[in-house]
Scaffold this active site. Sequence first.
Site, PDB file in Angstrom:
ATOM      1  N   CYS A 117      50.524 -37.557  18.745  1.00 15.08           N
ATOM      2  CA  CYS A 117      49.492 -38.583  18.555  1.00 15.08           C
ATOM      3  C   CYS A 117      49.574 -39.176  17.155  1.00 15.08           C
ATOM      4  O   CYS A 117      49.315 -40.363  16.953  1.00 15.08           O
ATOM      5  CB  CYS A 117      48.097 -38.003  18.771  1.00 15.08           C
ATOM      6  SG  CYS A 117      47.804 -37.384  20.437  1.00 15.08           S
ATOM      7  N   CYS A 144      46.894 -33.215  17.662  1.00 13.59           N
ATOM      8  CA  CYS A 144      48.085 -33.540  18.453  1.00 13.59           C
ATOM      9  C   CYS A 144      49.167 -34.183  17.579  1.00 13.59           C
ATOM     10  O   CYS A 144      48.989 -35.288  17.068  1.00 13.59           O
ATOM     11  CB  CYS A 144      47.648 -34.480  19.582  1.00 13.59           C
ATOM     12  SG  CYS A 144      48.963 -35.386  20.387  1.00 13.59           S
TER      13      CYS A 144
END
Length: 105
Positions: A33, A30
């Site tokens: 993230c 991600c």
Amino acid sequence: MALEITDATFEETVLKSDKPVVVDFWAAWCGPCRMVGPIIDEISTEYDGKAVVGKVDVDANQEFAAKYGVRNIPTVLVFQNGEVVGRQVGVAPKAAYTEAIDSLL
């Protein structure tokens, strides 16, 4: 560095903590993230002893991500006394996380 929290350690680390707990639900693949991760690590250092700051890899630990309705990552949940008292979905500035902790201290 933020604490690595797993499904096996979640209850003890998060739900039974006597301090505020910040949990970053994330995954290695991600992109956003990877932007939040360093902020969470900084906060874990700054609030050492005052709050518990950890990360849950949702690919390896899906039980509590599902239980708390984490559908998008990164999602940062703030817990106090085993209850969710704050939720931040997506990337936010560091102040968004520190204000949530400060309001509980």
